[in-house]
Design a protein around this motif. Structure first.
Motif: not given
Length: 152
Positions: A9-17, A32-46
């Motif tokens: 989870g500390e690494q970039a995802a396989q297909d993050p776009v 847009v917010f829903a599209a970037v949801g990821d259980d390994a993400a501790g931070g989301t900037a919008l």
């Protein structure tokens, strides 16, 4: 000593776009917010860019955005450069075209990363590079009847 993270989870995802689009309809922050949801993400900037009521000391009445047919492909290329530079778990960017009124959403971008600092930096890089490189042009119309093209 720098802390080493071995968790995937500390690494970039396989297909993050996850979402890249040019739209001629109102934009949705929730989409847009829903599209970037990821259980390994501790931070989301919008970042949400809105049409403001002034520019360069003049009152803006309204504006229109237009884009080159390559705009989505250019946006995707910019997104891929951000993904290559930061440990992005998910990324999304949508830009509006057509006529917009003061207060309308013009652009919405979001990035999620394992940590908040990375998310802030990646989101800033994404919006700054989109504004500078994407072939999207703004035609501002001012309340005094004058007008100008920005980014053309």
């Amino acid at each position: 000593m720098a802390r080493t993270y071995d968790h995937p989870g500390e690494q970039a995802a396989q297909d993050p776009v996850r979402l890249i689009a040019i739209r001629d309809t109102p934009l949705s922050v929730d989409e847009v917010f829903a599209a970037v949801g990821d259980d390994a993400a501790g931070g989301t900037a919008l970042f949400v860019g809105t049409v403001r009521n002034h520019d360069g000391g003049a009152d803006v009445a309204d504006l229109g955005y237009s884009s080159h047919p390559s705009a989505e492909a250019v946006m995707r290329g910019i997104a891929e450069k951000v993904v290559a530079r930061y440990p992005v778990r998910a990324l999304a960017a949508v830009h509006r075209v057509g006529d917009l009124a003061v207060g309308d959403l013009a652009v919405v971008v979001a990035v999620s990363c394992p940590h908040r600092g990375e998310a802030f930096e990646a989101c800033r890089k994404l919006i700054d590079d989109l504004k500078q490189e994407a072939p999207i042009w703004k035609h501002q119309r001012f309340s005094d009847g004058s007008e100008e093209w920005v980014g053309a």
